[in-house]
Scaffold this active site. Sequence first.
Site, PDB file in Angstrom:
ATOM      1  N   GLU A   1     -19.822  -0.180  14.974  1.00 25.30           N
ATOM      2  CA  GLU A   1     -18.855   0.648  15.712  1.00 25.30           C
ATOM      3  C   GLU A   1     -17.477  -0.002  15.861  1.00 25.30           C
ATOM      4  OE1 GLU A   1     -20.753   1.912  19.370  1.00 25.30           O
ATOM      5  OE2 GLU A   1     -22.601   2.390  18.333  1.00 25.30           O
TER       6      GLU A   1
ATOM      7  N   ASN B   1     -22.270  -0.334  10.400  1.00 23.24           N
ATOM      8  CA  ASN B   1     -23.009   0.738  11.068  1.00 23.24           C
ATOM      9  C   ASN B   1     -22.106   1.451  12.079  1.00 23.24           C
ATOM     10  OD1 ASN B   1     -25.686   1.976  11.611  1.00 23.24           O
ATOM     11  ND2 ASN B   1     -25.514   1.006  13.627  1.00 23.24           N
TER      12      ASN B   1
ATOM     13  N   HIS C   1     -26.453  10.316  15.816  1.00 26.40           N
ATOM     14  CA  HIS C   1     -26.795  10.803  17.162  1.00 26.40           C
ATOM     15  C   HIS C   1     -26.244  12.224  17.256  1.00 26.40           C
ATOM     16  CE1 HIS C   1     -28.308   6.950  18.458  1.00 26.40           C
ATOM     17  NE2 HIS C   1     -27.186   6.358  18.084  1.00 26.40           N
TER      18      HIS C   1
ATOM     19  N   GLU D   1     -29.978   5.615  13.312  1.00 26.35           N
ATOM     20  CA  GLU D   1     -30.270   5.802  14.749  1.00 26.35           C
ATOM     21  C   GLU D   1     -30.478   7.276  15.084  1.00 26.35           C
ATOM     22  OE1 GLU D   1     -27.364   3.838  17.260  1.00 26.35           O
ATOM     23  OE2 GLU D   1     -27.220   2.098  15.951  1.00 26.35           O
TER      24      GLU D   1
ATOM     25  N   ASP E   1     -31.196  10.767  16.389  1.00 25.54           N
ATOM     26  CA  ASP E   1     -31.811  11.598  17.428  1.00 25.54           C
ATOM     27  C   ASP E   1     -30.961  12.848  17.560  1.00 25.54           C
ATOM     28  OD1 ASP E   1     -29.683  10.500  19.021  1.00 25.54           O
ATOM     29  OD2 ASP E   1     -31.038   9.049  19.932  1.00 25.54           O
TER      30      ASP E   1
HETATM   31  O1  G3I Z   1     -31.168  -5.476  30.837  1.00 25.23           O
HETATM   32  C1  G3I Z   1     -30.567  -4.837  31.970  1.00 25.23           C
HETATM   33  C2  G3I Z   1     -31.396  -5.041  33.207  1.00 25.23           C
HETATM   34  O2  G3I Z   1     -31.441  -6.403  33.521  1.00 25.23           O
HETATM   35  C3  G3I Z   1     -30.803  -4.216  34.347  1.00 25.23           C
HETATM   36  O3  G3I Z   1     -31.628  -4.323  35.467  1.00 25.23           O
HETATM   37  C4  G3I Z   1     -30.647  -2.758  33.944  1.00 25.23           C
HETATM   38  C5  G3I Z   1     -29.989  -1.924  35.031  1.00 25.23           C
HETATM   39  O4  G3I Z   1     -29.105  -0.974  34.510  1.00 25.23           O
HETATM   40  O5  G3I Z   1     -29.860  -2.685  32.777  1.00 25.23           O
HETATM   41  C6  G3I Z   1     -30.432  -3.351  31.681  1.00 25.23           C
HETATM   42  O6  G3I Z   1     -29.561  -3.222  30.584  1.00 25.23           O
HETATM   43  C7  G3I Z   1     -29.563  -1.953  29.957  1.00 25.23           C
HETATM   44  C8  G3I Z   1     -30.017  -2.146  28.514  1.00 25.23           C
HETATM   45  O7  G3I Z   1     -29.878  -0.938  27.793  1.00 25.23           O
HETATM   46  C9  G3I Z   1     -31.473  -2.595  28.417  1.00 25.23           C
HETATM   47  O8  G3I Z   1     -32.317  -1.646  29.010  1.00 25.23           O
HETATM   48  C10 G3I Z   1     -28.152  -1.408  30.002  1.00 25.23           C
HETATM   49  O9  G3I Z   1     -27.794  -1.100  31.339  1.00 25.23           O
HETATM   50  C11 G3I Z   1     -28.043  -0.173  29.132  1.00 25.23           C
HETATM   51  O10 G3I Z   1     -26.674   0.210  29.056  1.00 25.23           O
HETATM   52  C12 G3I Z   1     -28.543  -0.468  27.746  1.00 25.23           C
HETATM   53  O11 G3I Z   1     -28.451   0.708  26.976  1.00 25.23           O
HETATM   54  C13 G3I Z   1     -28.516   0.522  25.579  1.00 25.23           C
HETATM   55  C14 G3I Z   1     -27.217   0.982  24.926  1.00 25.23           C
HETATM   56  O12 G3I Z   1     -27.333   0.821  23.514  1.00 25.23           O
HETATM   57  C15 G3I Z   1     -26.031   0.176  25.409  1.00 25.23           C
HETATM   58  O13 G3I Z   1     -24.871   0.690  24.859  1.00 25.23           O
HETATM   59  C16 G3I Z   1     -29.670   1.348  25.036  1.00 25.23           C
HETATM   60  O14 G3I Z   1     -30.905   0.853  25.552  1.00 25.23           O
HETATM   61  C17 G3I Z   1     -29.686   1.297  23.501  1.00 25.23           C
HETATM   62  O15 G3I Z   1     -30.641   2.177  23.004  1.00 25.23           O
HETATM   63  C18 G3I Z   1     -28.310   1.697  22.994  1.00 25.23           C
HETATM   64  O16 G3I Z   1     -28.305   1.635  21.588  1.00 25.23           O
HETATM   65  C19 G3I Z   1     -27.062   1.967  20.953  1.00 25.23           C
HETATM   66  C20 G3I Z   1     -26.997   1.179  19.658  1.00 25.23           C
HETATM   67  O17 G3I Z   1     -27.164  -0.196  19.898  1.00 25.23           O
HETATM   68  C21 G3I Z   1     -25.671   1.419  18.934  1.00 25.23           C
HETATM   69  N1  G3I Z   1     -25.449   2.839  18.732  1.00 25.23           N
HETATM   70  C22 G3I Z   1     -25.565   3.670  19.913  1.00 25.23           C
HETATM   71  C23 G3I Z   1     -26.926   3.464  20.597  1.00 25.23           C
HETATM   72  C24 G3I Z   1     -27.106   4.396  21.780  1.00 25.23           C
HETATM   73  O18 G3I Z   1     -26.189   4.142  22.791  1.00 25.23           O
END
Ligand code: G3I
Length: 320
Positions: free
Chosen positions: A131, A172, A208, A238, A240
Amino acid sequence: AQLHGAAKTAGLLYFGTETESVSFGDAAYQAALKGNNDFGQITPGNSMKWDSIQPAPNTFSFTAGDAIANLATANNQLLRCHNLVWHQQLPAWVSGGNWTAASLTAVLQNHITTEVTHYKGNCYAWDVVNEALNDNGTFRNDVFFNTLGMEYIKIAFQAAAAADPAAKLYYNDFGTEFPGVKSTAAQGIVKMLKAASIKIDGVGFQAHFTVGGTPSVATQVTNMQAFTALGVEVAITELDIRMTLPQTDALLAQQKTDYQTTAAACLATKNCVGLTVWDFDDKYSWIESTFPGTGSGDLMDATVTKKPAYFGVLQAFTGK
Ligand code: G3I
Protein backbone atom coordinates in the site's frame (compact mmCIF):
# COMPACT_ATOMS: atom_id res chain seq x y z
CA ALA A 1 -13.48 -31.31 -5.46
CA GLN A 2 -12.71 -28.68 -2.83
CA LEU A 3 -11.38 -25.16 -3.31
CA HIS A 4 -7.61 -25.74 -3.32
CA GLY A 5 -7.89 -29.08 -5.06
CA ALA A 6 -10.16 -27.63 -7.72
CA ALA A 7 -7.92 -24.59 -8.14
CA LYS A 8 -4.92 -26.84 -8.77
CA THR A 9 -6.83 -29.02 -11.20
CA ALA A 10 -7.82 -25.85 -13.06
CA GLY A 11 -4.16 -24.83 -13.32
CA LEU A 12 -3.59 -22.48 -10.38
CA LEU A 13 -0.88 -22.97 -7.78
CA TYR A 14 -3.12 -22.51 -4.74
CA PHE A 15 -6.32 -21.32 -3.13
CA GLY A 16 -5.65 -19.99 0.36
CA THR A 17 -6.70 -17.87 3.28
CA GLU A 18 -5.44 -15.37 5.81
CA THR A 19 -5.39 -16.69 9.34
CA GLU A 20 -4.24 -15.67 12.83
CA SER A 21 -3.49 -17.19 16.23
CA VAL A 22 -6.77 -15.85 17.69
CA SER A 23 -8.39 -18.90 16.02
CA PHE A 24 -5.92 -21.51 17.32
CA GLY A 25 -8.30 -22.74 20.02
CA ASP A 26 -11.30 -22.93 17.68
CA ALA A 27 -11.60 -26.60 16.71
CA ALA A 28 -14.30 -26.12 14.06
CA TYR A 29 -12.33 -23.36 12.37
CA GLN A 30 -9.06 -25.29 12.48
CA ALA A 31 -10.74 -28.37 11.03
CA ALA A 32 -12.05 -26.30 8.12
CA LEU A 33 -8.67 -24.62 7.67
CA LYS A 34 -6.75 -27.84 7.28
CA GLY A 35 -9.41 -30.29 6.19
CA ASN A 36 -11.11 -30.96 2.88
CA ASN A 37 -8.32 -29.58 0.68
CA ASP A 38 -10.00 -26.16 0.65
CA PHE A 39 -6.96 -24.10 1.64
CA GLY A 40 -3.54 -24.95 0.26
CA GLN A 41 -1.96 -21.67 1.35
CA ILE A 42 -2.09 -19.36 4.38
CA THR A 43 -1.07 -15.75 5.09
CA PRO A 44 -0.60 -14.36 8.61
CA GLY A 45 -3.03 -11.49 9.15
CA ASN A 46 -0.86 -9.58 11.60
CA SER A 47 1.99 -11.54 13.09
CA MET A 48 4.68 -10.86 10.48
CA LYS A 49 4.06 -7.11 10.40
CA TRP A 50 6.64 -4.64 11.69
CA ASP A 51 4.94 -3.91 15.04
CA SER A 52 4.80 -7.61 15.81
CA ILE A 53 8.31 -8.50 14.58
CA GLN A 54 10.39 -5.48 15.70
CA PRO A 55 8.36 -3.56 18.31
CA ALA A 56 11.44 -1.74 19.63
CA PRO A 57 14.72 -0.87 17.91
CA ASN A 58 16.64 -4.06 17.18
CA THR A 59 14.35 -6.09 19.45
CA PHE A 60 12.97 -8.88 17.28
CA SER A 61 10.08 -11.13 18.30
CA PHE A 62 9.34 -14.04 16.00
CA THR A 63 7.08 -16.13 18.25
CA ALA A 64 3.75 -15.11 16.72
CA GLY A 65 5.02 -15.27 13.15
CA ASP A 66 6.64 -18.64 13.79
CA ALA A 67 3.30 -20.02 14.99
CA ILE A 68 1.74 -19.28 11.58
CA ALA A 69 4.79 -20.57 9.70
CA ASN A 70 4.67 -23.77 11.76
CA LEU A 71 0.94 -24.15 11.08
CA ALA A 72 1.62 -23.95 7.35
CA THR A 73 4.27 -26.65 7.68
CA ALA A 74 2.02 -28.86 9.82
CA ASN A 75 -0.88 -28.48 7.37
CA ASN A 76 1.31 -28.81 4.28
CA GLN A 77 0.22 -25.36 3.09
CA LEU A 78 2.19 -22.76 1.14
CA LEU A 79 2.96 -19.60 3.11
CA ARG A 80 2.60 -16.08 1.78
CA CYS A 81 4.57 -13.82 4.11
CA HIS A 82 2.96 -10.42 4.83
CA ASN A 83 4.46 -7.78 5.04
CA LEU A 84 7.83 -6.03 5.33
CA VAL A 85 7.15 -2.33 4.72
CA TRP A 86 3.79 -0.69 5.41
CA HIS A 87 2.64 2.61 6.88
CA GLN A 88 0.21 0.84 9.23
CA GLN A 89 1.06 -1.43 12.15
CA LEU A 90 4.36 0.38 12.11
CA PRO A 91 5.69 1.10 15.60
CA ALA A 92 5.96 4.73 16.71
CA TRP A 93 9.72 4.44 17.03
CA VAL A 94 9.79 4.14 13.22
CA SER A 95 6.87 6.34 12.14
CA GLY A 96 7.76 9.10 14.59
CA GLY A 97 11.53 8.83 14.36
CA ASN A 98 13.77 11.74 13.46
CA TRP A 99 15.53 10.14 10.50
CA THR A 100 18.11 11.04 7.94
CA ALA A 101 18.12 9.17 4.63
CA ALA A 102 21.11 7.17 5.83
CA SER A 103 19.69 6.26 9.24
CA LEU A 104 16.28 5.20 7.88
CA THR A 105 17.95 3.17 5.12
CA ALA A 106 19.91 1.30 7.78
CA VAL A 107 16.73 0.63 9.78
CA LEU A 108 14.87 -0.62 6.68
CA GLN A 109 17.73 -2.88 5.67
CA ASN A 110 18.14 -4.27 9.18
CA HIS A 111 14.41 -5.00 9.52
CA ILE A 112 14.07 -6.65 6.14
CA THR A 113 17.33 -8.60 6.25
CA THR A 114 16.64 -9.92 9.75
CA GLU A 115 13.02 -10.92 9.11
CA VAL A 116 13.50 -12.39 5.64
CA THR A 117 16.56 -14.32 6.80
CA HIS A 118 14.57 -15.70 9.75
CA TYR A 119 11.83 -17.03 7.43
CA LYS A 120 14.16 -18.00 4.59
CA GLY A 121 12.90 -21.14 2.89
CA ASN A 122 9.41 -20.84 4.43
CA CYS A 123 7.86 -18.18 2.24
CA TYR A 124 6.47 -18.87 -1.21
CA ALA A 125 6.23 -15.09 -1.51
CA TRP A 126 6.86 -11.93 0.48
CA ASP A 127 4.70 -8.82 0.29
CA VAL A 128 7.74 -6.56 0.38
CA VAL A 129 6.00 -3.21 0.09
CA ASN A 130 2.32 -2.87 0.97
CA GLU A 131 0.00 0.00 0.00
CA ALA A 132 2.61 2.60 -1.02
CA LEU A 133 0.09 4.48 -3.16
CA ASN A 134 -2.75 6.92 -2.59
CA ASP A 135 -5.97 6.38 -4.54
CA ASN A 136 -4.96 9.20 -6.92
CA GLY A 137 -1.77 7.36 -7.86
CA THR A 138 0.66 9.52 -5.90
CA PHE A 139 2.91 8.02 -3.24
CA ARG A 140 1.69 8.07 0.34
CA ASN A 141 3.44 10.63 2.49
CA ASP A 142 4.56 8.11 5.08
CA VAL A 143 7.88 8.19 6.91
CA PHE A 144 9.55 6.10 4.22
CA PHE A 145 8.51 8.27 1.27
CA ASN A 146 9.01 11.52 3.16
CA THR A 147 12.56 10.57 4.08
CA LEU A 148 13.73 8.58 1.06
CA GLY A 149 11.33 9.25 -1.81
CA MET A 150 10.78 6.32 -4.19
CA GLU A 151 14.26 5.03 -3.29
CA TYR A 152 12.74 3.27 -0.27
CA ILE A 153 10.99 0.84 -2.57
CA LYS A 154 14.24 -0.04 -4.29
CA ILE A 155 16.03 -0.41 -0.95
CA ALA A 156 13.29 -2.73 0.32
CA PHE A 157 13.22 -5.05 -2.69
CA GLN A 158 17.02 -5.19 -2.86
CA ALA A 159 17.32 -6.16 0.79
CA ALA A 160 14.61 -8.83 0.47
CA ALA A 161 16.17 -10.31 -2.67
CA ALA A 162 19.56 -10.56 -1.00
CA ALA A 163 18.14 -12.26 2.11
CA ASP A 164 16.01 -14.93 0.36
CA PRO A 165 16.69 -15.24 -3.36
CA ALA A 166 14.10 -18.03 -3.70
CA ALA A 167 11.08 -16.13 -2.34
CA LYS A 168 8.84 -14.37 -4.84
CA LEU A 169 8.91 -10.66 -4.08
CA TYR A 170 5.58 -8.82 -4.41
CA TYR A 171 4.19 -5.32 -4.42
CA ASN A 172 0.71 -5.52 -2.81
CA ASP A 173 -2.10 -2.95 -2.85
CA PHE A 174 -5.87 -2.34 -3.04
CA GLY A 175 -7.80 -0.23 -5.53
CA THR A 176 -5.45 -1.52 -8.22
CA GLU A 177 -7.78 -4.31 -9.37
CA PHE A 178 -9.19 -2.29 -12.27
CA PRO A 179 -7.62 0.10 -14.80
CA GLY A 180 -7.12 3.63 -13.53
CA VAL A 181 -4.55 5.99 -12.09
CA LYS A 182 -3.72 3.79 -9.11
CA SER A 183 -3.24 0.67 -11.23
CA THR A 184 -1.09 2.68 -13.63
CA ALA A 185 1.01 3.94 -10.72
CA ALA A 186 1.48 0.36 -9.46
CA GLN A 187 2.66 -0.61 -12.95
CA GLY A 188 5.08 2.32 -12.60
CA ILE A 189 6.57 0.69 -9.49
CA VAL A 190 7.17 -2.53 -11.42
CA LYS A 191 8.76 -0.59 -14.29
CA MET A 192 10.94 1.44 -11.94
CA LEU A 193 12.33 -1.71 -10.28
CA LYS A 194 12.81 -3.54 -13.58
CA ALA A 195 14.58 -0.50 -15.07
CA ALA A 196 16.97 -0.55 -12.11
CA SER A 197 17.49 -4.34 -12.51
CA ILE A 198 16.02 -4.90 -9.03
CA LYS A 199 14.13 -8.15 -8.47
CA ILE A 200 10.33 -7.97 -8.36
CA ASP A 201 8.40 -11.16 -9.12
CA GLY A 202 4.79 -10.36 -8.52
CA VAL A 203 1.98 -7.94 -7.85
CA GLY A 204 -0.80 -8.72 -5.37
CA PHE A 205 -4.32 -7.38 -5.75
CA GLN A 206 -5.97 -7.26 -2.34
CA ALA A 207 -9.51 -7.30 -3.74
CA HIS A 208 -11.46 -6.03 -0.72
CA PHE A 209 -14.63 -5.73 -2.78
CA THR A 210 -18.28 -4.90 -2.11
CA VAL A 211 -21.28 -6.95 -3.18
CA GLY A 212 -22.43 -5.58 -6.51
CA GLY A 213 -19.29 -3.44 -6.76
CA THR A 214 -16.88 -6.14 -7.90
CA PRO A 215 -15.12 -5.42 -11.22
CA SER A 216 -16.18 -7.71 -14.09
CA VAL A 217 -14.11 -10.64 -15.32
CA ALA A 218 -13.04 -8.66 -18.39
CA THR A 219 -12.05 -5.63 -16.33
CA GLN A 220 -9.99 -7.67 -13.88
CA VAL A 221 -8.36 -9.74 -16.62
CA THR A 222 -7.44 -6.69 -18.72
CA ASN A 223 -5.98 -5.05 -15.65
CA MET A 224 -3.95 -8.08 -14.54
CA GLN A 225 -2.65 -8.58 -18.08
CA ALA A 226 -1.21 -5.05 -18.00
CA PHE A 227 0.98 -6.26 -15.12
CA THR A 228 1.90 -9.69 -16.46
CA ALA A 229 2.95 -7.97 -19.72
CA LEU A 230 5.67 -6.30 -17.63
CA GLY A 231 7.10 -9.71 -16.71
CA VAL A 232 5.63 -10.33 -13.25
CA GLU A 233 3.16 -12.89 -11.95
CA VAL A 234 0.01 -11.73 -10.20
CA ALA A 235 -2.23 -13.02 -7.40
CA ILE A 236 -5.44 -12.09 -5.62
CA THR A 237 -4.10 -11.69 -2.10
CA GLU A 238 -6.83 -10.54 0.34
CA LEU A 239 -10.19 -11.26 -1.25
CA ASP A 240 -13.39 -10.54 0.64
CA ILE A 241 -16.70 -9.12 -0.58
CA ARG A 242 -18.67 -7.28 2.08
CA MET A 243 -22.34 -6.37 2.04
CA THR A 244 -24.51 -3.81 3.80
CA LEU A 245 -26.17 -5.63 6.70
CA PRO A 246 -28.61 -7.23 7.22
CA GLN A 247 -27.69 -10.14 5.00
CA THR A 248 -30.42 -11.18 2.55
CA ASP A 249 -30.74 -14.05 0.08
CA ALA A 250 -30.44 -11.56 -2.78
CA LEU A 251 -27.20 -10.15 -1.39
CA LEU A 252 -25.81 -13.65 -0.82
CA ALA A 253 -26.66 -14.53 -4.43
CA GLN A 254 -24.91 -11.43 -5.76
CA GLN A 255 -21.96 -12.17 -3.48
CA LYS A 256 -21.73 -15.66 -4.97
CA THR A 257 -21.60 -14.10 -8.45
CA ASP A 258 -18.92 -11.63 -7.35
CA TYR A 259 -16.69 -14.33 -5.83
CA GLN A 260 -17.16 -16.48 -8.94
CA THR A 261 -16.24 -13.47 -11.10
CA THR A 262 -12.99 -12.86 -9.24
CA ALA A 263 -11.95 -16.52 -9.24
CA ALA A 264 -12.76 -16.75 -12.95
CA ALA A 265 -10.68 -13.63 -13.65
CA CYS A 266 -7.59 -15.14 -12.02
CA LEU A 267 -8.14 -18.40 -13.86
CA ALA A 268 -8.44 -16.57 -17.18
CA THR A 269 -5.20 -14.65 -16.62
CA LYS A 270 -2.03 -16.44 -17.60
CA ASN A 271 0.42 -16.04 -14.68
CA CYS A 272 -2.26 -15.35 -12.09
CA VAL A 273 -0.95 -17.97 -9.66
CA GLY A 274 -3.62 -18.11 -6.97
CA LEU A 275 -6.23 -16.52 -4.74
CA THR A 276 -6.19 -15.86 -1.01
CA VAL A 277 -9.28 -14.86 0.97
CA TRP A 278 -8.79 -12.46 3.92
CA ASP A 279 -10.14 -15.12 6.16
CA PHE A 280 -12.74 -17.61 5.06
CA ASP A 281 -14.94 -17.30 8.14
CA ASP A 282 -16.95 -14.19 9.13
CA LYS A 283 -16.11 -14.80 12.79
CA TYR A 284 -12.56 -13.54 12.28
CA SER A 285 -13.17 -10.87 9.69
CA TRP A 286 -11.72 -7.36 10.00
CA ILE A 287 -14.66 -5.89 8.05
CA GLU A 288 -17.34 -5.10 10.64
CA SER A 289 -15.04 -3.09 12.91
CA THR A 290 -13.57 -1.11 10.00
CA PHE A 291 -16.78 -0.55 8.00
CA PRO A 292 -19.61 -0.46 10.58
CA GLY A 293 -22.96 -1.59 9.18
CA THR A 294 -21.30 -3.92 6.68
CA GLY A 295 -20.07 -7.50 7.02
CA SER A 296 -20.74 -11.10 5.99
CA GLY A 297 -17.90 -10.80 3.48
CA ASP A 298 -16.43 -14.29 3.69
CA LEU A 299 -17.01 -17.74 2.21
CA MET A 300 -18.35 -19.24 5.45
CA ASP A 301 -20.40 -17.81 8.28
CA ALA A 302 -19.41 -17.64 11.95
CA THR A 303 -20.51 -21.25 12.44
CA VAL A 304 -18.16 -22.41 9.63
CA THR A 305 -21.14 -23.09 7.38
CA LYS A 306 -20.52 -22.60 3.66
CA LYS A 307 -22.35 -19.68 2.06
CA PRO A 308 -23.36 -19.53 -1.61
CA ALA A 309 -20.09 -17.67 -2.27
CA TYR A 310 -18.13 -20.85 -1.50
CA PHE A 311 -19.94 -22.64 -4.30
CA GLY A 312 -19.42 -19.67 -6.61
CA VAL A 313 -15.65 -20.08 -6.31
CA LEU A 314 -15.95 -23.83 -6.78
CA GLN A 315 -18.04 -23.29 -9.93
CA ALA A 316 -15.41 -20.94 -11.33
CA PHE A 317 -12.78 -23.67 -10.91
CA THR A 318 -14.80 -26.72 -11.93
CA GLY A 319 -17.32 -25.28 -14.39
CA LYS A 320 -20.13 -26.87 -12.41
O1 G3I B 1 -2.78 -6.55 19.17
C1 G3I B 1 -3.64 -5.53 19.69
C2 G3I B 1 -4.10 -5.88 21.08
O2 G3I B 1 -2.99 -5.92 21.94
C3 G3I B 1 -5.13 -4.85 21.54
O3 G3I B 1 -5.63 -5.23 22.78
C4 G3I B 1 -6.26 -4.73 20.53
C5 G3I B 1 -7.27 -3.66 20.92
O4 G3I B 1 -7.74 -2.95 19.81
O5 G3I B 1 -5.73 -4.41 19.27
C6 G3I B 1 -4.85 -5.39 18.78
O6 G3I B 1 -4.37 -4.96 17.52
C7 G3I B 1 -5.28 -5.08 16.45
C8 G3I B 1 -4.68 -6.03 15.43
O7 G3I B 1 -5.47 -6.06 14.26
C9 G3I B 1 -4.56 -7.46 15.96
O8 G3I B 1 -5.82 -7.96 16.32
C10 G3I B 1 -5.48 -3.71 15.85
O9 G3I B 1 -6.17 -2.87 16.76
C11 G3I B 1 -6.25 -3.81 14.55
O10 G3I B 1 -6.26 -2.54 13.92
C12 G3I B 1 -5.58 -4.80 13.63
O11 G3I B 1 -6.34 -4.89 12.45
C13 G3I B 1 -5.67 -5.47 11.34
C14 G3I B 1 -5.55 -4.46 10.21
O12 G3I B 1 -4.91 -5.08 9.10
C15 G3I B 1 -4.74 -3.25 10.62
O13 G3I B 1 -4.75 -2.32 9.59
C16 G3I B 1 -6.47 -6.67 10.87
O14 G3I B 1 -6.49 -7.67 11.88
C17 G3I B 1 -5.86 -7.24 9.58
O15 G3I B 1 -6.68 -8.23 9.06
C18 G3I B 1 -5.73 -6.10 8.57
O16 G3I B 1 -5.15 -6.61 7.39
C19 G3I B 1 -4.94 -5.65 6.34
C20 G3I B 1 -3.74 -6.12 5.54
O17 G3I B 1 -2.62 -6.30 6.38
C21 G3I B 1 -3.40 -5.12 4.43
N1 G3I B 1 -4.55 -4.87 3.59
C22 G3I B 1 -5.76 -4.49 4.29
C23 G3I B 1 -6.13 -5.53 5.36
C24 G3I B 1 -7.45 -5.20 6.04
O18 G3I B 1 -7.39 -4.00 6.74
